[in-house]
Design a protein around this motif. Structure first.
Motif, mmCIF file in Angstrom:
data_model
loop_
_atom_site.group_PDB
_atom_site.id
_atom_site.type_symbol
_atom_site.label_atom_id
_atom_site.label_comp_id
_atom_site.label_asym_id
_atom_site.label_seq_id
_atom_site.Cartn_x
_atom_site.Cartn_y
_atom_site.Cartn_z
ATOM 1 N N HIS A 16 0.870 -1.180 0.000
ATOM 2 C CA HIS A 16 0.000 0.000 0.000
ATOM 3 C C HIS A 16 0.906 1.229 0.000
ATOM 4 C CE1 HIS A 16 -3.638 -2.353 1.275
ATOM 5 N NE2 HIS A 16 -2.654 -3.206 1.468
ATOM 6 N N TRP A 17 0.653 2.175 -0.896
ATOM 7 C CA TRP A 17 1.509 3.350 -0.961
ATOM 8 C C TRP A 17 0.694 4.583 -1.322
ATOM 9 C CZ3 TRP A 17 2.593 6.480 -5.219
ATOM 10 C CH2 TRP A 17 2.092 6.032 -6.440
ATOM 11 N N ARG A 18 1.268 5.743 -0.981
ATOM 12 C CA ARG A 18 0.686 7.036 -1.350
ATOM 13 C C ARG A 18 1.766 8.097 -1.259
ATOM 14 N NH1 ARG A 18 -2.920 8.313 4.073
ATOM 15 N NH2 ARG A 18 -1.148 8.589 5.468
ATOM 16 N N VAL A 59 -2.881 0.420 -4.061
ATOM 17 C CA VAL A 59 -2.521 -0.956 -3.700
ATOM 18 C C VAL A 59 -1.872 -1.645 -4.897
ATOM 19 C CG1 VAL A 59 -3.382 -3.173 -2.861
ATOM 20 C CG2 VAL A 59 -4.440 -1.047 -2.063
ATOM 21 N N VAL A 60 -0.730 -2.270 -4.642
ATOM 22 C CA VAL A 60 0.009 -3.012 -5.655
ATOM 23 C C VAL A 60 0.178 -4.441 -5.141
ATOM 24 C CG1 VAL A 60 2.207 -3.181 -6.888
ATOM 25 C CG2 VAL A 60 1.283 -0.931 -6.320
ATOM 26 N N PRO A 61 -0.160 -5.455 -5.941
ATOM 27 C CA PRO A 61 0.030 -6.833 -5.472
ATOM 28 C C PRO A 61 1.513 -7.173 -5.349
ATOM 29 C CG PRO A 61 -0.718 -6.814 -7.748
ATOM 30 C CD PRO A 61 -0.732 -5.384 -7.277
ATOM 31 N N LEU A 62 1.840 -7.962 -4.338
ATOM 32 C CA LEU A 62 3.184 -8.510 -4.225
ATOM 33 C C LEU A 62 3.255 -9.764 -5.090
ATOM 34 C CD1 LEU A 62 3.710 -8.196 -0.369
ATOM 35 C CD2 LEU A 62 4.844 -6.851 -2.137
ATOM 36 N N TYR A 104 4.613 4.004 2.621
ATOM 37 C CA TYR A 104 4.164 2.675 2.217
ATOM 38 C C TYR A 104 4.162 1.706 3.392
ATOM 39 C CZ TYR A 104 9.070 1.171 2.178
ATOM 40 O OH TYR A 104 10.349 0.860 2.538
ATOM 41 N N TYR A 105 3.386 0.628 3.214
ATOM 42 C CA TYR A 105 3.406 -0.495 4.149
ATOM 43 C C TYR A 105 2.992 -1.760 3.413
ATOM 44 C CZ TYR A 105 -1.722 -0.083 4.657
ATOM 45 O OH TYR A 105 -3.078 -0.035 4.422
ATOM 46 N N PHE A 106 3.327 -2.900 4.006
ATOM 47 C CA PHE A 106 2.998 -4.197 3.440
ATOM 48 C C PHE A 106 1.842 -4.818 4.216
ATOM 49 C CE2 PHE A 106 7.547 -3.593 2.703
ATOM 50 C CZ PHE A 106 7.646 -3.827 1.349
#
Length: 91
Positions: free
Chosen positions: A21-23, A32-35, A59-61
């Motif tokens: 998750h990033w901004r 949201v970007v999939p890992l 960001y965070y995972f």
């Protein structure tokens, strides 16, 4: 970015629930970007599209397994997050 995701429950990871998750700092919405699988068994990777120079990115995972466990890194995300600043190149 890379994260190590281990399924200690051994119940299996939930497909599509390993995300980054990033901004841009100050924006209200998280993208949201999939890992995806990395070079080693527990390594997960994702790429953040460049928002431009002189931007601070937060960001965070997040991950989930089939036992119902959901975790974030940092653990208290999104209350606390990782961050970096994109600097303009000196060319």
């Amino acid at each position: 970015l890379e994260a190590t995701v281990r399924d200690y429950s051994r119940s299996g990871l939930v497909p599509g629930e390993q995300t980054l998750h990033w901004r841009v700092a100050g924006e209200p919405e998280w993208r949201v970007v999939p890992l995806t699988a990395g070079r080693s068994p527990n390594l997960q990777v994702a790429t953040i599209p460049s928002p431009g120079a002189e931007k601070r990115v937060e960001y965070y995972f997040a991950a989930a397994d089939r036992s119902g466990r959901r975790e974030t890194l940092p653990r208290v995300a999104p209350g606390a997050v990782f961050a970096f600043t994109i600097r303009a190149s000196a060319s």
